[in-house]
Design an enzyme around this catalytic site. Structure first.
Site, PDB file in Angstrom:
ATOM      1  N   ARG A 132      64.157  34.024  47.797  1.00 20.42           N
ATOM      2  CA  ARG A 132      65.241  33.722  46.899  1.00 20.42           C
ATOM      3  C   ARG A 132      65.025  34.968  46.506  1.00 20.42           C
ATOM      4  O   ARG A 132      64.166  35.183  45.197  1.00 20.42           O
ATOM      5  CB  ARG A 132      65.601  33.036  46.307  1.00 20.42           C
ATOM      6  CG  ARG A 132      65.861  31.462  47.447  1.00 20.42           C
ATOM      7  CD  ARG A 132      67.102  31.715  48.369  1.00 20.42           C
ATOM      8  NE  ARG A 132      67.165  30.602  48.903  1.00 20.42           N
ATOM      9  CZ  ARG A 132      67.745  29.377  49.084  1.00 20.42           C
ATOM     10  NH1 ARG A 132      68.152  28.771  47.723  1.00 20.42           N
ATOM     11  NH2 ARG A 132      67.562  27.822  49.782  1.00 20.42           N
ATOM     12  N   GLU A 188      66.577  36.274  43.890  1.00 28.24           N
ATOM     13  CA  GLU A 188      67.499  36.101  42.566  1.00 28.24           C
ATOM     14  C   GLU A 188      66.700  36.918  41.356  1.00 28.24           C
ATOM     15  O   GLU A 188      66.016  35.982  40.959  1.00 28.24           O
ATOM     16  CB  GLU A 188      67.737  34.513  43.027  1.00 28.24           C
ATOM     17  CG  GLU A 188      69.182  34.211  44.073  1.00 28.24           C
ATOM     18  CD  GLU A 188      68.751  32.751  43.820  1.00 28.24           C
ATOM     19  OE1 GLU A 188      67.748  31.749  42.739  1.00 28.24           O
ATOM     20  OE2 GLU A 188      69.996  31.922  44.301  1.00 28.24           O
ATOM     21  N   ARG A 202      62.904  27.034  35.485  1.00 23.41           N
ATOM     22  CA  ARG A 202      62.798  26.741  37.080  1.00 23.41           C
ATOM     23  C   ARG A 202      63.508  26.556  38.176  1.00 23.41           C
ATOM     24  O   ARG A 202      63.701  26.443  39.052  1.00 23.41           O
ATOM     25  CB  ARG A 202      64.079  25.570  36.204  1.00 23.41           C
ATOM     26  CG  ARG A 202      65.695  25.962  36.442  1.00 23.41           C
ATOM     27  CD  ARG A 202      66.497  24.259  35.976  1.00 23.41           C
ATOM     28  NE  ARG A 202      67.851  24.945  36.492  1.00 23.41           N
ATOM     29  CZ  ARG A 202      69.328  24.237  36.739  1.00 23.41           C
ATOM     30  NH1 ARG A 202      69.034  23.001  37.379  1.00 23.41           N
ATOM     31  NH2 ARG A 202      70.075  24.607  36.926  1.00 23.41           N
ATOM     32  N   HIS A 203      63.112  28.674  38.006  1.00 31.06           N
ATOM     33  CA  HIS A 203      63.462  29.523  39.389  1.00 31.06           C
ATOM     34  C   HIS A 203      63.000  30.205  39.775  1.00 31.06           C
ATOM     35  O   HIS A 203      61.416  30.553  38.976  1.00 31.06           O
ATOM     36  CB  HIS A 203      64.525  30.127  38.993  1.00 31.06           C
ATOM     37  CG  HIS A 203      66.241  29.416  38.605  1.00 31.06           C
ATOM     38  ND1 HIS A 203      66.508  29.446  37.540  1.00 31.06           N
ATOM     39  CD2 HIS A 203      67.259  29.291  40.071  1.00 31.06           C
ATOM     40  CE1 HIS A 203      67.691  28.898  38.026  1.00 31.06           C
ATOM     41  NE2 HIS A 203      68.112  28.814  39.350  1.00 31.06           N
ATOM     42  N   GLU A 252      68.195  19.224  39.098  1.00 31.67           N
ATOM     43  CA  GLU A 252      68.559  19.539  41.003  1.00 31.67           C
ATOM     44  C   GLU A 252      66.995  19.592  41.432  1.00 31.67           C
ATOM     45  O   GLU A 252      66.588  20.883  41.002  1.00 31.67           O
ATOM     46  CB  GLU A 252      69.669  20.145  41.371  1.00 31.67           C
ATOM     47  CG  GLU A 252      69.334  20.436  42.854  1.00 31.67           C
ATOM     48  CD  GLU A 252      70.148  21.799  43.040  1.00 31.67           C
ATOM     49  OE1 GLU A 252      69.728  21.954  44.898  1.00 31.67           O
ATOM     50  OE2 GLU A 252      70.440  22.696  42.654  1.00 31.67           O
ATOM     51  N   SER A 296      69.596  19.791  47.978  1.00 32.90           N
ATOM     52  CA  SER A 296      70.979  20.050  47.975  1.00 32.90           C
ATOM     53  C   SER A 296      70.638  20.089  49.914  1.00 32.90           C
ATOM     54  O   SER A 296      70.047  20.410  50.546  1.00 32.90           O
ATOM     55  CB  SER A 296      71.369  21.522  47.958  1.00 32.90           C
ATOM     56  OG  SER A 296      72.269  21.617  48.552  1.00 32.90           O
ATOM     57  N   ARG A 347      59.833  21.891  42.644  1.00 35.83           N
ATOM     58  CA  ARG A 347      60.760  21.514  41.765  1.00 35.83           C
ATOM     59  C   ARG A 347      60.489  19.789  41.318  1.00 35.83           C
ATOM     60  O   ARG A 347      60.773  19.241  40.448  1.00 35.83           O
ATOM     61  CB  ARG A 347      62.351  21.886  41.991  1.00 35.83           C
ATOM     62  CG  ARG A 347      62.826  22.911  41.333  1.00 35.83           C
ATOM     63  CD  ARG A 347      64.222  22.907  40.936  1.00 35.83           C
ATOM     64  NE  ARG A 347      64.680  24.431  40.741  1.00 35.83           N
ATOM     65  CZ  ARG A 347      66.006  24.600  40.956  1.00 35.83           C
ATOM     66  NH1 ARG A 347      67.281  23.207  41.049  1.00 35.83           N
ATOM     67  NH2 ARG A 347      66.416  25.627  40.294  1.00 35.83           N
TER      68      ARG A 347
END
Length: 579
Positions: A346, A348, A354-355, A497, A500, A553
């Protein structure tokens, strides 16, 4: 020229007579000192006497130097006799200490090593491990040897126990050369002992031989003892006269191979492996097979997620953001239930706790008969298996982790705890948050508030939130009858979370409509990244649902860690590409 005059001349010479030894004095010199008749000493004889005296002095000096050199040579010989060899052959059983020559697969099956748990009082044998610490006092040496990250044993050496003084001195000198974290071989006998500081606390090893396999540098990036303290312990020490060092996250990650030797951090990686094993076990038992999908793809696999792009022989390619498209095509290929454990990328630029830019995805997809709730039941059973398995099978690792990072076991319900979107929004609103029209995605703070409310009401750390607004879900999500909402869901641990998922839109016409509404119609044009994906549904496909779970996670939240990087062996974030 009289005798008295000759003597006076010699007394003025830079070579005093008193310093010349009697033995070896030349005749002229002897006559001069014996008070012989004046006629016996000529001027030449006096000069010769001076030269003879000089030569005698130099001879005496040379003899003294030779004696000193002989003494030094003898001392060096004695020192060498007590100095360990630095090129000991692995097969040399006569060697009792010294560095091995490089282990380069020259032998096989020559030596059998014991695990620390196998040590029996009265037995003896070889042990290989890391030198965790060494303490030398006089003729006594105490070593702590470590196997893995958790098992330790004390090894001791006492000079007085050896009849061969040279051997004892040699070993003592060699112990002084050893450095912490070196890999060493120790041979010795096992005796009873009370050693509370080691995991093997009722035995110790009396060292008879010791060799270095690989040597660590004397200076380490940080001490493992400092890195093994809890944050609470470190903070509490700051107001004392001996505060513990505060090791920053970047220092740890820059030297991650050292950081992973810390018992708790090492245990985290073992628990992470356990999560993968338990994930596989549960899904295999529920009729799934494991697949491996490509990670170089021609287009984006997740709308809304950043993508890493690269050149693929003149074409633009992306690193897969998930195996989403391919696990759905696997269902179209008549694999009714599939899962995958693999890397996810990812792009991002999120620098949060948490990323990550690369993580491990635990993905599953399954054909359904009527409802996505079938998938929720499978996932709930799988997570129960994980939570129960970690506490039962990995009790040692969990205890080690909790010594440094406190947490409680994850609480969960026997049947799936499913919170519908409307109920979840009401809980968040009741907690004092402004939720607007209730159609926006949840913030991190809102998720935490929801987690606290669910724990208070239902007594669980693990729950599922479903029926998200369609506008905040990916293009492949099946809408509900009220198309403002979708047959989608997220799963949470401790209010954050971890997963998903959704029922997928398997109707080609509806899928094209959704893609157009989200501005992705170009992906269906010739050469577009979703052409093959939609074609797979045009040839018939079972209704299906699935989920994408972030392994790091799950570990990070199940263990109550403060940062997801602690759950990644070598984390990748926007600022870190090494080690």
């Amino acid at each position: 020229f009289t005798l008295s005059a000759g003597r006076a001349a010699l007394m003025k010479s830079p070579f005093p007579l008193s310093g010349v030894p009697r033995v070896g004095r030349a005749p002229a010199f002897t006559r001069l000192l014996s008070g012989g008749p004046p006629g016996d000493m000529t001027k030449e004889e006096i000069e010769r006497a001076r030269e003879e005296r000089k030569a005698a002095k130099e001879a005496a000096k040379a003899a003294k130097a030779a004696k000193k050199a002989a003494q030094a040579a003898k001392a060096l010989e004695e020192e060498m006799a007590t100095r360990a060899s630095n090129n000991v052959k692995f097969t040399d059983d006569s060697a009792f200490c010294g560095d091995y020559e490089t282990v380069a697969s020259k032998t096989f099956g020559v030596r059998e090593y014991k695990k620390l748990g196998e040590l029996e009082v009265g037995g003896e044998g070889w042990i290989r491990g890391r030198l965790q610490s060494i303490r030398i006092k006089g003729g006594s040496v105490f070593l702590v040897l470590r196997q893995g990250a958790f098992e330790t044993v004390q090894c001791c050496f006492f000079k007085k126990d050896f009849d061969d003084e040279t051997k004892a001195k040699t070993m003592l000198n060699y112990f002084k050369e050893l450095t912490a974290e070196s890999v060493v071989d120790v041979y010795g006998g096992v005796v009873e002992a009370d050693v509370r500081s080691c995991s093997v606390n009722d035995r110790e090893v009396k060292v008879q031989k010791v060799h270095t396999v690989t040597k660590s540098t004397p200076s380490l990036p940080f001490e493992l003892e400092d890195a093994s303290r809890s944050q609470e312990e470190v903070e509490a020490s700051q107001g004392t006269d001996r505060p513990f060092p505060m090791l920053g996250q970047e220092l740890r990650l820059d030297n991650r191979w050292m950081d992973l030797r810390v018992p708790a951090n090492n245990a985290i990686m073992r628990v992470k492996s356990g999560v993968c094993q338990l994930f596989r076990e549960s899904l295999y038992s529920q009729g799934f097979i494991e697949i491996q999908s490509p990670k170089l793809i021609g287009g984006e696999s997740e709308s809304g997620a950043g993508v890493f792009k690269t050149d693929y022989f003149g074409q633009e390619a992306c690193l897969a953001q998930s195996p989403q498209l391919y696990k759905q095509m696997a269902i179209a290929s008549d694999f009714d239930r599939v899962f995958e454990v693999g890397p996810v990328f990812r792009a991002e630029n999120s620098n949060t706790r948490r990323h990550l830019c690369e993580f491990v995805g635990l993905d599953l997809e399954m054909a359904i008969s009527e409802s996505y709730v079938e998938a929720l039941q499978v996932c709930h059973k799988m997570f129960k298996h994980i939570f129960e398995g970690l506490e039962a099978r990995y009790a040692t690792e969990m205890a080690v982790i909790r010594e440094q990072y406190h947490s409680e076991p994850v609480q969960f319900t026997d049947e799936p705890c499913i919170i519908h979107w409307d109920e979840g929004i009401a809980m968040i609103k009741e907690a004092g948050f402004d939720v607007g029209d209730g159609m926006q995605d949840l913030s991190g703070a809102q998720e935490l508030a929801l987690g606290a409310a669910v724990k208070a009401k239902y007594g669980t750390d693990f729950f599922m939130l479903d029926q998200y607004p369609s506008s905040i879900r990916p293009f492949y999500t099946m809408p509900m009858e009220d198309r403002r909402y979708s047959n989608s869901y997220d799963m949470f641990i401790r209010g954050q979370e971890i997963c998903s998922g959704a029922q997928r839109c398997h109707d080609p016409a509806m899928l094209r409509e959704i893609l157009a509404s989200k501005g992705l119609a170009d992906a269906l044009e010739e050469g577009g990244g979703l052409v093959s994906y939609v074609k797979a549904f045009e040839n018939g496909v079972h209704p299906h649902a699935g989920a994408g779970i972030g392994l790091e996670r799950v570990v990070f939240l199940a263990l109550g860690l403060d940062n997801v990087r602690k759950a990644s062996m070598f984390p990748r974030d926007p600022n870190r590409l090494a080690p």
